[in-house]
Write a protein that holds these residues in place. Structure first.
Motif, PDB file in Angstrom:
ATOM      1  N   PHE A 102       0.925  -0.877   0.188  1.00 38.16           N
ATOM      2  CA  PHE A 102      -0.127  -0.493  -0.060  1.00 38.16           C
ATOM      3  C   PHE A 102       1.075   0.675  -0.050  1.00 38.16           C
ATOM      4  CE2 PHE A 102      -2.171  -2.806   2.624  1.00 38.16           C
ATOM      5  CZ  PHE A 102      -3.521  -3.701   1.250  1.00 38.16           C
ATOM      6  N   ILE A 103       0.287   2.243  -0.728  1.00 39.52           N
ATOM      7  CA  ILE A 103       0.783   3.630  -0.835  1.00 39.52           C
ATOM      8  C   ILE A 103       0.339   4.578   0.294  1.00 39.52           C
ATOM      9  CG2 ILE A 103       2.010   5.414  -1.537  1.00 39.52           C
ATOM     10  CD1 ILE A 103       1.379   4.009  -4.237  1.00 39.52           C
ATOM     11  N   VAL A 104       1.232   5.214   1.474  1.00 35.51           N
ATOM     12  CA  VAL A 104       0.364   5.883   2.284  1.00 35.51           C
ATOM     13  C   VAL A 104       1.597   7.331   2.631  1.00 35.51           C
ATOM     14  CG1 VAL A 104      -0.636   4.570   4.007  1.00 35.51           C
ATOM     15  CG2 VAL A 104       1.864   4.606   4.391  1.00 35.51           C
ATOM     16  N   LYS A 105       0.687   8.292   2.793  1.00 35.04           N
ATOM     17  CA  LYS A 105       1.160   9.659   2.403  1.00 35.04           C
ATOM     18  C   LYS A 105       1.352  10.298   3.551  1.00 35.04           C
ATOM     19  CE  LYS A 105       2.492  11.126  -1.871  1.00 35.04           C
ATOM     20  NZ  LYS A 105       2.506  11.947  -3.079  1.00 35.04           N
ATOM     21  N   ASP A 106       2.658  11.047   4.326  1.00 35.83           N
ATOM     22  CA  ASP A 106       2.470  12.228   5.497  1.00 35.83           C
ATOM     23  C   ASP A 106       3.306  12.813   4.356  1.00 35.83           C
ATOM     24  OD1 ASP A 106       3.595  13.790   7.982  1.00 35.83           O
ATOM     25  OD2 ASP A 106       5.241  12.534   8.441  1.00 35.83           O
ATOM     26  N   GLY A 107       2.471  13.852   4.539  1.00 36.27           N
ATOM     27  CA  GLY A 107       2.146  15.670   3.905  1.00 36.27           C
ATOM     28  C   GLY A 107       2.603  15.444   2.334  1.00 36.27           C
ATOM     29  N   GLU A 108       3.699  14.633   1.638  1.00 34.07           N
ATOM     30  CA  GLU A 108       4.224  14.710   0.596  1.00 34.07           C
ATOM     31  C   GLU A 108       5.247  13.899   0.148  1.00 34.07           C
ATOM     32  OE1 GLU A 108       3.280  15.825  -2.850  1.00 34.07           O
ATOM     33  OE2 GLU A 108       2.186  17.075  -1.327  1.00 34.07           O
ATOM     34  N   GLU A 109       5.206  13.335   1.508  1.00 40.26           N
ATOM     35  CA  GLU A 109       6.767  12.219   1.588  1.00 40.26           C
ATOM     36  C   GLU A 109       5.784  10.364   1.542  1.00 40.26           C
ATOM     37  OE1 GLU A 109      10.166  10.425   4.364  1.00 40.26           O
ATOM     38  OE2 GLU A 109       9.315  11.773   5.085  1.00 40.26           O
ATOM     39  N   SER A 110       6.173   9.549   0.226  1.00 31.58           N
ATOM     40  CA  SER A 110       5.480   8.643   0.148  1.00 31.58           C
ATOM     41  C   SER A 110       6.836   7.646   0.908  1.00 31.58           C
ATOM     42  CB  SER A 110       5.844   8.190  -1.085  1.00 31.58           C
ATOM     43  OG  SER A 110       5.042   8.866  -2.091  1.00 31.58           O
ATOM     44  N   PHE A 111       5.591   7.191   1.808  1.00 28.96           N
ATOM     45  CA  PHE A 111       5.968   5.645   2.075  1.00 28.96           C
ATOM     46  C   PHE A 111       4.636   4.596   1.711  1.00 28.96           C
ATOM     47  CE2 PHE A 111       6.698   9.012   4.966  1.00 28.96           C
ATOM     48  CZ  PHE A 111       7.974   8.688   6.040  1.00 28.96           C
ATOM     49  N   TYR A 112       5.354   3.346   2.307  1.00 32.35           N
ATOM     50  CA  TYR A 112       4.798   1.757   1.934  1.00 32.35           C
ATOM     51  C   TYR A 112       4.910   0.661   2.721  1.00 32.35           C
ATOM     52  CZ  TYR A 112       6.239   4.129  -2.501  1.00 32.35           C
ATOM     53  OH  TYR A 112       7.159   4.771  -3.125  1.00 32.35           O
ATOM     54  N   THR A 113       3.956   0.217   2.917  1.00 34.07           N
ATOM     55  CA  THR A 113       3.694  -0.420   3.571  1.00 34.07           C
ATOM     56  C   THR A 113       2.749  -2.388   3.493  1.00 34.07           C
ATOM     57  OG1 THR A 113       2.547  -0.908   5.763  1.00 34.07           O
ATOM     58  CG2 THR A 113       1.026   0.939   4.321  1.00 34.07           C
TER      59      THR A 113
END
Length: 463
Positions: A102-113
């Protein structure tokens, strides 16, 4: 002699690191979507006491003499094997079966989980409720009355408009698929009410005007005397208020026609043609579509003072076909309007997520609308991802860029709503690794102790 001391030290240090990784695995045995770590060892550089010698005419070859200087950690990598899926019954929980993140975002920073514990915040945004990171996907947009998701676009926040309105839609098309009993008696002049009732068959279907008000479309059929394969149909909207609604039906137009038409069948019982009250005859192949209109109650008059009339189509089906078409067969008449596309005003009551990640809204008026779709990412080297905490990963130079798309495409796994992926930590395997690691640590400690004893013996040579 000192080499064995440092070899033992390297063994102690690196087995301790392996124990740290095992401890972390065990501590996350119940962490949703957690992927276990694995430590691989390799030997360090060796000190060469003598090099290799090639064979000569007098002697054979001699192998090199090397003394190892200990060991080091080769890799600490994540093992992305599939974890078991556990049903939760929570509609916003989503598990991945197969590859992908899954792709999740904190502001403009992308994380993957791989952690699919999702929920809605106060604005209806789909988020990870533990940290507020926003789940990424594509919102549907309206295209000619149809909700379309463009998965080639850049993913954005997914917002579920709970409680939003689905505007009323007036009926534009009604599809009929009833059967008329071939053995229905003709109604002769002067027939009694009982005989008229026996010789008439009616169908009814709810339809809607632009306000979302419900109306009842009634179509009654009676045999045409002298023509065994013809029926006369009479159409009324709100039959009890027929003088006001002034229902009209015709082929291509309702101007200058009445509310009746003649439908004919061939000897196989399939639809052949339709003739309206003005004598217009339908086509001889394809679908037969009639145009109907009625006066809408409590609607404003037009600019000329004429009452507002709503026009819609009645589709009788395909000529020569038995599927979803009005037919004439020697079996019981059936009351069936196949479908109509109107509805009243509704509110979003619920939503569901399917295996492609498509989010479908369920409205109180019975309609379903595509709201959006969850995006997924895959990597050429997922073991190259870097842990970022909160069950998330970030890209690195060796992971490759995220390949973003919909589930089930280009090697991406499928999604299962109402379930979560469990940790892939196998406790029995970890306990076994712990024993092996402990024995390795103890053996390296014994190497240091033994080397120390040897040194002590050397020191005691001179008293």
């Amino acid at each position: 002699m000192m080499r064995s001391l440092y070899s033992g030290v390297s063994g102690l240090q690196n087995h301790q690191t392996r124990m740290d990784v095992i401890g972390n695995n065990i501590s996350n045995v119940n962490t949703t979507g957690f992927k276990r770590g694995r430590v691989n060892f390799q030997d360090m550089i060796s000190q060469q006491l003598a090099g290799a010698a090639k064979p000569t005419e007098e002697l054979g070859g001699v192998n090199p003499k090397d003394v190892g200087l200990g060991m080091t950690i080769a890799t600490i990598e994540q093992v992305f094997t599939q974890g078991n899926l556990q049903s939760t019954g929570v509609s916003t929980d989503v598990a991945i079966q197969g590859n992908g993140f899954f792709i999740v975002k904190d502001g403009e920073e992308s994380f993957y989980t791989r952690n699919g514990v999702f929920g809605l915040d106060r604005d209806g945004t789909l988020v990870n409720p533990a940290n507020g990171m926003r789940v990424q996907g594509w919102m549907a947009r309206d295209l000619n009355g149809e909700q379309i998701v463009q998965t080639a676009a850049t993913p954005t926040d997914l917002v579920i408009p709970v409680g939003s309105k689905d505007p009323a839609r007036e009926t534009s098309n009604v599809l009929f698929a009833c059967n008329l009993n071939k053995n229905t008696p003709e109604i002769i002049e002067g027939a009694s009410e009982a005989d008229i009732a026996k010789g008439t068959w009616g169908t009814e279907q709810k339809i809607y005007d632009s306000f979302g008000n419900e109306h009842l479309l009634s179509v009654s059929f009676r045999r045409v005397p002298g023509n065994p394969n013809a029926w006369q149909a009479t159409v009324n909207v709100d039959e009890g208020n027929a003088d006001f609604t002034q229902t009209r039906i015709g082929l291509g137009t309702t101007d200058g026609v009445q509310n009746t038409f003649i439908v004919e069948f061939d000897n196989m019982g399939t639809l052949r043609s339709v003739t309206d009250s003005s004598g217009n005859v339908s086509n001889t192949e394809g679908e037969i579509v009639l145009q109907a209109s009625y006066t809408v109650p409590e609607a404003e008059a037009d600019e000329n003072g004429n009452p507002t009339r709503h026009t819609f189509n009645i589709n009788l089906g395909t000529i020569g076909s038995m599927k979803n078409t009005i037919t004439q067969s020697a079996s019981k008449s059936t009351t069936k309007a196949y479908s109509q596309d109107g509805y009243t005003l509704g509110y979003l009551d619920n939503f569901k997520i399917d295996s492609t990640g498509t989010i479908t809204g369920v409205y109180s008026n019975g309609t379903n609308r595509v709201i959006g779709q969850i995006a997924m990412a895959t990597f050429a080297n997922d073991r190259g991802l870097e842990k970022a905490g909160d069950n998330t990963y970030v890209e690195t130079n060796n992971s490759g860029q995220a390949n973003i798309g919909e589930s089930g495409v280009a090697g991406k796994g499928t999604l299962l709503a109402g379930a979560l992926e469990m940790s892939n930590v196998d406790l029995s395997e970890q306990m076994t690794d712990m024993i092996v690691t402990q024995r390795g640590f103890q053996s390296n400690a014994k190497t240091i102790q033994t080397a120390d004893t040897l040194l002590e013996t050397v020191l005691s040579l001179k008293r």
